[in-house]
Design an enzyme around this catalytic site. Structure first.
Site, PDB file in Angstrom:
ATOM      1  N   ARG A  45       0.817  -1.298  -0.083  1.00  0.00           N
ATOM      2  CA  ARG A  45      -0.081  -0.020   0.067  1.00  0.00           C
ATOM      3  C   ARG A  45       0.756   1.255   0.220  1.00  0.00           C
ATOM      4  O   ARG A  45       0.527   2.297   0.715  1.00  0.00           O
ATOM      5  CB  ARG A  45      -0.986  -0.096   1.402  1.00  0.00           C
ATOM      6  CG  ARG A  45      -1.984  -0.943   0.893  1.00  0.00           C
ATOM      7  CD  ARG A  45      -2.913  -0.902   2.337  1.00  0.00           C
ATOM      8  NE  ARG A  45      -2.347  -1.437   3.418  1.00  0.00           N
ATOM      9  CZ  ARG A  45      -2.904  -1.225   4.662  1.00  0.00           C
ATOM     10  NH1 ARG A  45      -3.905  -0.547   4.837  1.00  0.00           N
ATOM     11  NH2 ARG A  45      -2.108  -1.836   5.642  1.00  0.00           N
TER      12      ARG A  45
ATOM     13  N   ARG B 195      -8.271   4.407   0.159  1.00  0.00           N
ATOM     14  CA  ARG B 195      -9.109   3.536   1.246  1.00  0.00           C
ATOM     15  C   ARG B 195      -8.981   2.089   0.655  1.00  0.00           C
ATOM     16  O   ARG B 195      -9.447   1.857  -0.396  1.00  0.00           O
ATOM     17  CB  ARG B 195     -10.364   3.891   1.753  1.00  0.00           C
ATOM     18  CG  ARG B 195     -10.600   3.488   2.904  1.00  0.00           C
ATOM     19  CD  ARG B 195     -12.253   3.355   3.342  1.00  0.00           C
ATOM     20  NE  ARG B 195     -12.689   2.269   3.910  1.00  0.00           N
ATOM     21  CZ  ARG B 195     -12.630   1.917   4.896  1.00  0.00           C
ATOM     22  NH1 ARG B 195     -11.754   2.309   5.728  1.00  0.00           N
ATOM     23  NH2 ARG B 195     -13.447   0.659   5.228  1.00  0.00           N
TER      24      ARG B 195
ATOM     25  N   TRP C  57     -19.148  -8.924   1.385  1.00  0.00           N
ATOM     26  CA  TRP C  57     -18.015  -8.382   1.856  1.00  0.00           C
ATOM     27  C   TRP C  57     -16.792  -9.328   2.029  1.00  0.00           C
ATOM     28  O   TRP C  57     -15.993  -9.001   2.456  1.00  0.00           O
ATOM     29  CB  TRP C  57     -18.137  -7.433   2.801  1.00  0.00           C
ATOM     30  CG  TRP C  57     -18.891  -6.015   2.475  1.00  0.00           C
ATOM     31  CD1 TRP C  57     -19.117  -5.600   1.299  1.00  0.00           C
ATOM     32  CD2 TRP C  57     -19.582  -5.145   3.458  1.00  0.00           C
ATOM     33  NE1 TRP C  57     -19.545  -4.509   1.271  1.00  0.00           N
ATOM     34  CE2 TRP C  57     -20.074  -4.233   2.544  1.00  0.00           C
ATOM     35  CE3 TRP C  57     -19.483  -5.091   4.748  1.00  0.00           C
ATOM     36  CZ2 TRP C  57     -20.593  -2.924   3.054  1.00  0.00           C
ATOM     37  CZ3 TRP C  57     -20.296  -3.856   5.421  1.00  0.00           C
ATOM     38  CH2 TRP C  57     -20.807  -2.975   4.571  1.00  0.00           C
TER      39      TRP C  57
ATOM     40  N   GLU D 291     -30.651   4.738   6.064  1.00  0.00           N
ATOM     41  CA  GLU D 291     -29.860   6.082   5.741  1.00  0.00           C
ATOM     42  C   GLU D 291     -30.957   6.950   5.004  1.00  0.00           C
ATOM     43  O   GLU D 291     -31.572   6.423   4.080  1.00  0.00           O
ATOM     44  CB  GLU D 291     -28.640   6.250   4.942  1.00  0.00           C
ATOM     45  CG  GLU D 291     -28.092   7.565   4.828  1.00  0.00           C
ATOM     46  CD  GLU D 291     -27.848   7.671   3.281  1.00  0.00           C
ATOM     47  OE1 GLU D 291     -27.051   7.272   2.719  1.00  0.00           O
ATOM     48  OE2 GLU D 291     -28.836   8.461   2.748  1.00  0.00           O
TER      49      GLU D 291
ATOM     50  N   HIS E 114     -22.126  10.626   9.020  1.00  0.00           N
ATOM     51  CA  HIS E 114     -20.744  10.794   8.390  1.00  0.00           C
ATOM     52  C   HIS E 114     -20.182  12.010   8.372  1.00  0.00           C
ATOM     53  O   HIS E 114     -19.040  12.128   8.129  1.00  0.00           O
ATOM     54  CB  HIS E 114     -21.312  10.254   6.911  1.00  0.00           C
ATOM     55  CG  HIS E 114     -21.757   9.149   6.766  1.00  0.00           C
ATOM     56  ND1 HIS E 114     -23.257   8.986   6.796  1.00  0.00           N
ATOM     57  CD2 HIS E 114     -21.487   7.840   6.620  1.00  0.00           C
ATOM     58  CE1 HIS E 114     -23.557   7.862   6.401  1.00  0.00           C
ATOM     59  NE2 HIS E 114     -22.457   7.222   6.351  1.00  0.00           N
TER      60      HIS E 114
HETATM   61  N1  GLN Z   1     -24.690  -2.076  13.510  1.00  0.00           N
HETATM   62  C1  GLN Z   1     -23.590  -1.741  12.789  1.00  0.00           C
HETATM   63  C2  GLN Z   1     -22.986  -0.259  13.395  1.00  0.00           C
HETATM   64  O1  GLN Z   1     -23.654   0.172  14.166  1.00  0.00           O
HETATM   65  C3  GLN Z   1     -24.074  -1.329  11.467  1.00  0.00           C
HETATM   66  C4  GLN Z   1     -23.004  -0.712  10.618  1.00  0.00           C
HETATM   67  C5  GLN Z   1     -23.200  -0.559   9.280  1.00  0.00           C
HETATM   68  O2  GLN Z   1     -24.480  -0.362   8.846  1.00  0.00           O
HETATM   69  N2  GLN Z   1     -22.406  -0.202   8.304  1.00  0.00           N
HETATM   70  O3  GLN Z   1     -21.961  -0.128  13.485  1.00  0.00           O
END
Ligand code: GLN
Ligand code: ZN
Length: 756
Positions: free
Chosen positions: A15, A513, A559, A664, A693
């Site tokens: 990296r 990242r 993932w 979200e 965020h």
């Molecule tokens: N339960 C996880 C957290 O609160 C959910 C994370 C996510 O949605 N990326 O970190």
């Protein structure tokens, strides 16, 4: 036989580019030093490919941030707000990628989106109202010359005009047609400049051809290339396609004046059939993508060779290629010191894929049969010990296991009575700030610097503080805070059988990242309860309900690097059964609300709408249902998603049959709520009322306003109040203030509601 690579990973095996770029951001490195690191990494990549005899080595696949962004700069389309900062070209570029806040001004970054069906994110080009394509950049030419100076002839690769315009956003109501002419001119100039440099082949990448195309899309693509290729001159043009097949435009593509066409035989399910049905022209070279650029398993030589043999038989001139850029796999197995030999034998990262291309090239020429024998032994042998208990259990799953009873409405009634929560119940998504002490505690435990007891005691203290805080501010449904977790997938992977972890198998996600996905190696099962102890401890501290917190099967799969010897559906089923055991154990131990996060559910939605259900949702949604179908009616199941772009799959989300879903919404201006209403969404909802965020603390007023707006679309009996995601990346102070305001806002809304 010739071989070709579409693109090479660029962050460096250790990296290096990431670290150099981040130092540059912190003013610890000069521009010259950063450029030096980049040139060195390019040299290493080219030489590595040359050493493996790759015939078509790409250049201009390097990027400091992203290839779409490079293209925006190449063609002078940089939005005015970045130009007017008056920064150096490199800093203007980074300003567009990451935003800029400083002496010269304050601008947000361009948006970022997932690159097709990968975990890589591109920068969405935005084109100003008056802007037109103009070839002003020199990056592709510079890099071509740079390789040439090293004695390496490369194939420059540039994102093609169709894909670029398809993914771009136009300001001022223009459409792609308004940029048609300037695009043709600028790309023609690109061709002639390369001709001047003595370049032999140029690749224009058009992955957008693997989407569903309308007739108008096909016409637009065709007219672009008829115009462009009429200026072709002496450089041969290769059309690159990947991430699927080009069923909507195959006939048009082969009819155009390309010299080569790249087709994906890995993800392109109809690629072979298209060639079979319509033939492939004799005057063109077919770049056959048979070495998977996205997954890390060894190539099955017999399979690839049979494709190549088939093409040869039809008399097609073929080049053996990667299926897409190798950007999506880690650098090399050489960095992995802990994998046993019989395990690593099954993997090929980017360096090893070059060797595979070389092997396949010689094998297609009838040489080097030792490589074939070794490969056959690998695929004929037993790779891993099957877990018969898991397989039997998966087989025994019946239709009724996918259905939770009683039906939603009945459960909703039971649960309202059971929990007695106020209207607009407040909660959070799970994690609390992962402060330095939390990380240090975990890392000390991992390195055996502290014992299990010390480690656990620390976490218990954290949980106790977290619960006390939530009670103090008056949240209704509490969480334990997730202090024991590094990453929501890694944590479960580490605690399940069937997963493997690497040391340095980093893959670029966006900019600097990188992520290090686990590998699903074998049959997945749960050794022992994973989260129960933490949840039970947290619950013992309070009379309020503490949510159990799990990651869902589809997210764990999406993932990770998935298996290739069984289907994604089967793999997900195994994971679902393992998570199901955890759900039932939580329930048995007194946890009455359980959240199963499916943060990545939408991510692997197939690129073609026509495949959404049959290829994905038809098994992904049932897998989620299988996880929770065994709980009692009064146990409440929550799920969480990190985005709100599910307008087009709302019925599928509803049929996950959770009792509550949080997601979200704050950034997308709550549009999603209209769609929920239109679709009679029955699951209770918690649209995030503020954006986690950003470090900003939303005021009570602000959250109250958001809630009022939400209530014009959501029934009061169905609304939850929560932030839009987990709080682990936030600081403690801002988190505490924000949550206090959130609770206060919910109280305000309750008062208004009761007056009515
Ligand atoms: N339960 C996880 C957290 O609160 C959910 C994370 C996510 O949605 N990326 O970190
Ligand atoms: Zn989230």
């Amino acid at each position: 036989m010739k071989t070709s690579v579409i693109g090479f990973p660029r962050v460096g095996a250790n990296r290096e580019l990431k670290f150099a770029t981040e130092k540059y951001f912190r003013n610890e490195l000069t521009e010259e030093q950063l450029l030096g690191t980049a040139a060195e990494l390019r040299r290493l990549a080219w030489e590595r490919q040359q050493k493996n005899g790759i015939s078509f080595i790409p250049s201009n696949d390097f990027s400091f941030y992203d290839g779409m962004l490079d293209t925006l700069f190449l063609f002078d389309l940089v939005p005015e707000e970045y130009r007017s900062l008056g920064l150096s070209p490199l800093d203007t570029y980074f300003a567009a990628a990451r935003g800029y806040q400083g002496e010269s001004g304050d601008v947000k970054a361009l948006a970022m989106k997932k690159w097709f069906n990968t975990n890589y994110h591109y920068i969405v080009p935005e084109i100003d109202e008056g802007a037109q394509f103009r070839l002003v950049g020199t990056k592709p030419f510079d890099e071509y010359r740079e390789a040439k100076a090293l004695g390496i002839e490369t194939t420059p690769t540039v994102i093609g005009p169709y894909t670029f315009l398809r993914l771009a956003k136009f300001r001022g109501g223009r459409t792609r047609c308004d940029l048609f002419e300037s695009a043709v001119l600028a790309y023609s100039e690109l061709l002639s400049r390369f001709e001047g440099l003595g370049c032999k082949w140029l690749r224009l990448d058009e992955p957008a051809l693997v989407y569903d195309l309308s007739d108008e899309d096909v016409r637009f693509f065709k007219s672009l290339y008829i115009a462009l290729l009429s200026h072709k001159g002496g450089v041969k043009v290769l059309l690159g396609t990947y991430f699927g097949d080009v069923r909507d435009s195959y006939c048009e593509i082969v009819g155009l004046d390309f010299d080569g066409i790249g087709l994906d035989f890995i993800e392109g399910r109809q690629t072979a059939a298209l060639i079979e049905k319509y033939g492939f022209p004799r005057d063109k070279v077919l770049f056959a993508g048979v070495v998977n650029g996205k997954n890390i398993w060894r190539n099955h030589y017999d399979k690839s060779l049979s494709i190549i043999e088939g093409l040869k038989k039809q008399g097609t001139e073929t080049v053996i290629s990667t299926s897409c850029s190798l950007l999506h796999v880690p650098f090399t197995l050489e960095s992995e010191t802990k994998l046993p030999d019989d395990v690593r034998a099954h993997f090929a990262f980017a360096y090893e894929k070059l060797e595979e291309l070389r092997d396949l090239g010689s094998l297609a020429d009838g040489e080097h049969s030792a490589a074939l024998d070794a490969n056959r032994r690998l695929f004929d042998g037993e790779r891993y010990e099957k877990n018969t208990a898991v397989l039997k259990r998966a087989e025994a799953v019946s239709d009724s296991d996918y259905t939770r009873l009683p039906a939603f409405e009945e459960r909703e009634r039971i649960q309202k009575a059971e929990f007695g929560l106020p209207v607009f119940p407040t909660t959070t998504i799970g994690s609390f700030p992962q402060t330095a002490d939390v990380k240090a505690n975990r890392s000390a435990f991992k390195k055996h610097e502290i014992g299990e007891q010390t480690y656990k005691e620390f976490n218990r203290r954290k949980i106790a503080e977290c619960i006390a805080f939530q009670e103090e501010i008056g949240l209704d449904v509490l969480v334990h805070g997730e202090f024991e977790r590094n990453d929501m997938v890694e944590y479960f992977g580490e605690n399940l059988d069937g997963f493997l972890f690497t040391e340095k198998a980093w893959v670029q996600s966006y900019g600097t990242r990188c992520v290090k996905p686990p590998i699903i190696w074998g049959d997945v099962s749960r050794r022992k309860p994973i989260t129960v102890e933490w949840s039970v401890y947290a619950q013992s501290l309070t009379k309020k309900c503490v949510k159990g917190m799990l990651t869902g099967p589809v997210t764990i799969l999406n993932w990770s690097f998935p298996r290739e010897d069984i289907s994604l559906r089967e793999s997900t089923l195994q994971i679902a059964l393992a998570v199901r055991d955890e759900v039932l154990d939580l329930e048995k131990n007194g946890i009455r609300i359980i959240q199963i996060d499916e943060a990545a559910l939408r991510e692997k939605l197939p690129l073609r709408k026509t495949d959404w259900y049959s290829e994905y949702l038809d098994w992904a949604i049932p897998a989620f249902r299988l996880v929770h179908s065994g709980v009692k009616p009064e146990t409440q199941i929550h799920t969480h998603m990190c985005y709100s772009e599910f307008t087009d799959i709302i019925p599928a989300i509803d049929s996950m049959d959770a009792d509550v879903i949080t997601f979200e919404a704050s950034r997308s201006d709550l549009q999603i709520l209209d769609s929920l209403r239109e679709n009679d969404f029955r699951t209770e909802v918690g649209p995030g009322v503020y954006d986690i965020h950003s470090p900003r603390v939303p005021s009570v007023q602000e959250i109250t306003d958001v809630l009022r707006k939400i209530l014009t679309r959501v029934d009061s009996g169905k609304l939850w109040v929560n932030p839009d995601c987990g709080l682990k990346t936030r600081g403690t102070e801002e988190t505490e203030k924000s949550l206090k305001n959130l609770v206060e806002a919910a109280r305000t809304i309750r008062r208004e509601y009761e007056v009515k």
